[in-house]
Structure formats: C-alpha cells, structure tokens
Design a protein around this motif. Structure first.
Motif, short mmCIF file in Angstrom:
data_model
loop_
_atom_site.label_atom_id
_atom_site.label_comp_id
_atom_site.label_asym_id
_atom_site.label_seq_id
_atom_site.Cartn_x
_atom_site.Cartn_y
_atom_site.Cartn_z
N ALA A 99 -60.30 -8.11 -0.54
CA ALA A 99 -59.29 -8.41 -1.18
C ALA A 99 -59.41 -9.79 -1.61
O ALA A 99 -58.93 -10.45 -2.29
CB ALA A 99 -58.02 -8.35 -0.65
N ILE A 100 -60.33 -10.78 -0.80
CA ILE A 100 -60.63 -12.09 -1.12
C ILE A 100 -61.91 -12.38 -1.65
O ILE A 100 -61.86 -13.20 -2.67
CB ILE A 100 -60.26 -13.02 0.20
CG1 ILE A 100 -58.90 -12.81 0.61
CG2 ILE A 100 -60.60 -14.44 -0.03
CD1 ILE A 100 -58.45 -13.40 2.10
N VAL A 101 -62.92 -11.82 -1.23
CA VAL A 101 -64.25 -12.29 -1.71
C VAL A 101 -64.95 -11.16 -2.56
O VAL A 101 -65.83 -11.49 -3.44
CB VAL A 101 -65.19 -12.54 -0.36
CG1 VAL A 101 -64.70 -13.75 0.17
CG2 VAL A 101 -65.71 -11.13 0.25
N GLY A 102 -64.23 -10.18 -2.83
CA GLY A 102 -64.66 -8.93 -3.72
C GLY A 102 -65.29 -7.76 -3.10
O GLY A 102 -65.91 -7.79 -1.86
N ALA B 79 -64.24 2.53 1.08
CA ALA B 79 -62.93 2.74 0.56
C ALA B 79 -62.30 1.72 0.33
O ALA B 79 -61.50 1.36 -0.40
CB ALA B 79 -62.23 3.82 1.44
N SER B 80 -62.06 0.86 1.52
CA SER B 80 -61.20 -0.42 1.45
C SER B 80 -61.53 -1.25 0.27
O SER B 80 -60.90 -1.87 -0.52
CB SER B 80 -61.25 -1.35 2.75
OG SER B 80 -60.87 -0.39 3.61
N ASN C 10 -51.72 -1.92 -1.17
CA ASN C 10 -53.06 -1.06 -1.33
C ASN C 10 -53.55 -1.29 0.02
O ASN C 10 -54.51 -0.63 0.33
CB ASN C 10 -53.75 -1.71 -2.55
CG ASN C 10 -53.43 -1.26 -3.71
OD1 ASN C 10 -52.51 -0.12 -3.86
ND2 ASN C 10 -54.03 -1.63 -4.69
N LEU C 11 -53.42 -2.50 0.59
CA LEU C 11 -54.24 -2.81 1.76
C LEU C 11 -53.86 -1.74 2.76
O LEU C 11 -54.53 -1.19 3.72
CB LEU C 11 -53.76 -4.22 2.45
CG LEU C 11 -54.80 -4.88 3.27
CD1 LEU C 11 -55.97 -5.43 2.71
CD2 LEU C 11 -53.86 -6.28 3.81
#
Length: 393
Positions: free
Chosen positions: A142-145, A170-171, A200-201
């Motif tokens: 979620a932070i770096v892609g 999947a994450s 979503n996390l």
C-alpha cells in the motif's frame, strides 16, 4: 432492507471464497470474524464520526498541498500547454505521481518507511493469524506499490511455498500504491479513498485466509527485509523521479489504449446489437451490485462501471464514474467508489507475475499459474469492502 441485503451479500462473498478454498479444514474462523468486525468499526469511524471526518480532512488536505507543490513543477515545464481554465488529465492527475514518488523515495532513504511498515506489519500479524512477512507485505504494498514491494522481500522469495506466495500477491493486488492515491482523490471523494485503503488491508487477509488457509511454523515466521543498494541522496532522487515519471507515462498509455478500445467496442456493439458492450457488462455485473445493496434502479449502471474496472483498470472506471456521478444516489456513489480503489484487474496479473519473475523465475511461473485465482480473490476483496461500507452509509 439495505442491512439485510448487505448481510446476505457478506455471506455470499465468504461462500464464494470458501468454494475455491485449497484446504477448508484449516480455515481459522475467529481471526476472520475479528477482522470483519474491525472493518465495520473502521468504516464507521472514518465515515460516520467527527473524529473520522477530521482524520480524512487532514489526510486530504495534506495530499492537496502535495499536489499544489507538484503543480508548481508541472506548470514550470508544461504551463503553456493547457488553456486557461482547463486541466488536462495527464497534467493534473498523472504527473503529480512524480512528486509523490520522490517523497516516498526520501522516506525510504532515511529508513522511516521501512520502520513504519515493519511495525504495522507486526501488529497486523497479531490480528490476522498469518505470518509477519505476509502482514509486512500488505502494508508495504500500500506504500511502495504492487511490483516494487517484492524487491523488499526478495531474500525470502525463493524459499516461500506457493500458499504464502499467493497471500503476498493477493495483498499486492488488493491494495493501491500511495504514489497514486492523490490521483484517485482528484476523481472520487477522498473519504472513500482513505476508507478503502484501510479496510482493503484487512479484506485481503480475510479472503486469502479462506481461499488459501495455512499455518506458518514459528521457526519460519521470519521477516527479512532487503536493504536497498546504498545510494547517495541525489542518486536516489534521480531514480525515484524517473520511476514516478515511468508510472505516469505507463498509466497514461494504458488509458489511451483502453479508453479508445472501449469506445470502439461500444460503437461496434451498438451498431450490431443496439446495446453497448459496457451496458452488457452492466447487466452481467448487476447481481454483484445488488448484493452490495445498491438499489435495483442503479445496479445496471453500477455494474457497468465495476466491470469496466475489472477488464481495464480503476482509472478508466473512475473516469466513467465521474461522468455519471450525478445519476447515482450518494450512498451508491460511496459503495462504488470504495469498490474501485484497488488493483484488481486483468492487467495486474501480468504486472505481479512479471515483477516476481524478474526476481525469481521459478516463483514467477508459479504466480502466473494461479493468476486467475489471484484476480478472483482480489475482486472478492473489493466486493467485500464495498459491502462493509454499505453497512455504515
């Protein structure tokens, strides 16, 4: 009535995940229930409380300020291209990705982001019943892609069994990169972007723990983060500037191709069948929209936008949504918006498989083999998040 439909929808989504489960006997019920409760609580906090409103306003204001800084650089280079009062999509939405990418690079360089990602990941692992690596990977994605995250765990990539590899991928597909969150906020309401990022996390862990249940041996629950190659500060700046620009160009090129292709297909279908391709997709996805408790009068239009996201990408779908937003009720608009904030689409299969293959060819081939199952799970995550939000709107 809406609550009843939402409950039924929640049960259907969990059942759809259960149908393709690789090991139903080892599904852990308690962590799943706990994470669903956490999702509902977080959605209610962010969307229905003053504290949540303050948080989201602060987050949105921060990104607005960052976009203003980005526009200073964009105006210096491209200021003469836009006409007065106009803001071309590439300049106003895509190019700010370059500046956000630079900020991520700076926080990475000074070891701030790795510390945050590791800390949140360890906390999450206490809740989701999975390993530290899986929890770290979800936060890092979620932070770096979705592709860059695999570089940070490449030391362990070759030793992972396919069950753990599935969860990592999947994450990556269920979340979105922080570098393009600002772009989303220019197309849909920031409160729905922030809410989707958070829930979503947990949704990724819920669906993965049903589709792909397993137990991590304590001896194997090790997190080894790959340190980036030592660079000077200005070397790092140059690299992240170019990375951000590449992302903007790639997204722009995909939009040109997908928007043009959809327009052409719609025209052909309309001439032959008297109905556009997106309208057909709308009818196919209408039942999915219905179990998200979208009113019957809006399910076809909503289904068309949801299907567009799946077969193209979230940017194309968000652009379509912005054109017809006034036709939807505020509640429907919120539910659809949350559904759109993820990388769950066909192109992501190739992106993730390619990223893993670039680091480990054998594991890349494994990812490619379960590509469709990966997309299936990530799509269920998006539906689950939309249903969770429907409880509180």
């Amino acid at each position: 009535m809406n609550y009843l439909i939402s409950v039924i929808g929640l049960i259907i989504v969990l059942a759809l995940a259960f149908l393709v489960s690789s090991d139903r006997k080892h599904i852990k019920i308690k962590p799943i229930i706990l994470m669903i409760v956490i999702q509902v609580a977080l959605a209610a906090l962010l969307l229905n409380t003053k504290f949540g409103l303050v948080l989201i306003k602060g987050f949105a204001a921060g990104f607005t300020k960052l976009l203003d800084y980005a526009n200073d650089g964009i105006s210096f280079v491209f200021g003469g291209i836009a006409n007065d009062g106009q803001a071309p999509f590439f300049l106003s939405v895509l190019l700010p990705i370059v500046f956000i990418s630079v900020l991520i690079g700076i926080f990475q360089h000074f070891k701030i982001l790795p510390l945050i990602m590791r800390g949140i990941g360890i906390l999450l692992s206490k809740v989701n019943g999975m390993g530290k690596l899986e929890s770290y990977n979800a936060v890092a994605s979620a932070i770096v892609g979705q592709s860059e995250v695999f570089i940070t765990v490449k030391k362990q990539l070759g030793q992972l069994p396919k069950q753990r590899l599935y969860t990592l991928c999947a994450s990556a597909m269920s979340t979105v990169s922080m570098s393009i969150v600002g772009a989303y906020m220019t197309m849909i309401e920031p409160k729905y972007v922030v809410t989707a990022l958070v829930i979503n996390l947990f949704g990724g862990f819920i669906i993965s723990s049903i589709i792909n249940p397993y137990t991590v041996d304590p001896d194997q629950d090790i997190l080894v983060i790959q340190e980036e190659e030592k660079q000077s500060f200005f070397e790092m700046l140059g690299e992240y500037i170019m990375d951000g620009f590449k992302v903007a160009i790639i997204v722009g090129a995909m939009l040109i191709g997908f928007v043009a292709l959809i327009a052409g297909i719609n025209d052909v279908f309309d001439m032959i069948f008297g109905i556009t391709f997106q309208q057909i997709l709308g009818y196919i996805f209408a039942p999915v929209a219905f179990i998200m408790s979208i009113p019957a009068s809006e399910v076809v239009s909503a289904g068309g936008i949801m299907a567009t996201k799946l077969v193209t990408n979230e940017f194309v779908a968000m652009m379509d949504l912005s054109k017809v937003a006034d036709k939807f009720s505020p509640r429907t608009l919120g539910i659809i918006s949350v559904f759109l904030v993820s990388f769950a689409n066909f192109s992501s299969i190739g992106i993730i498989a390619g990223a893993v293959k670039g680091l480990n060819e054998r594991q890349g081939n494994v990812v490619a083999r379960f590509g469709l199952k990966l997309l299936y799970g990530a799509t269920l995550v998006s539906i689950l998040s939309a249903i969770i939000v429907s409880f509180v709107l």
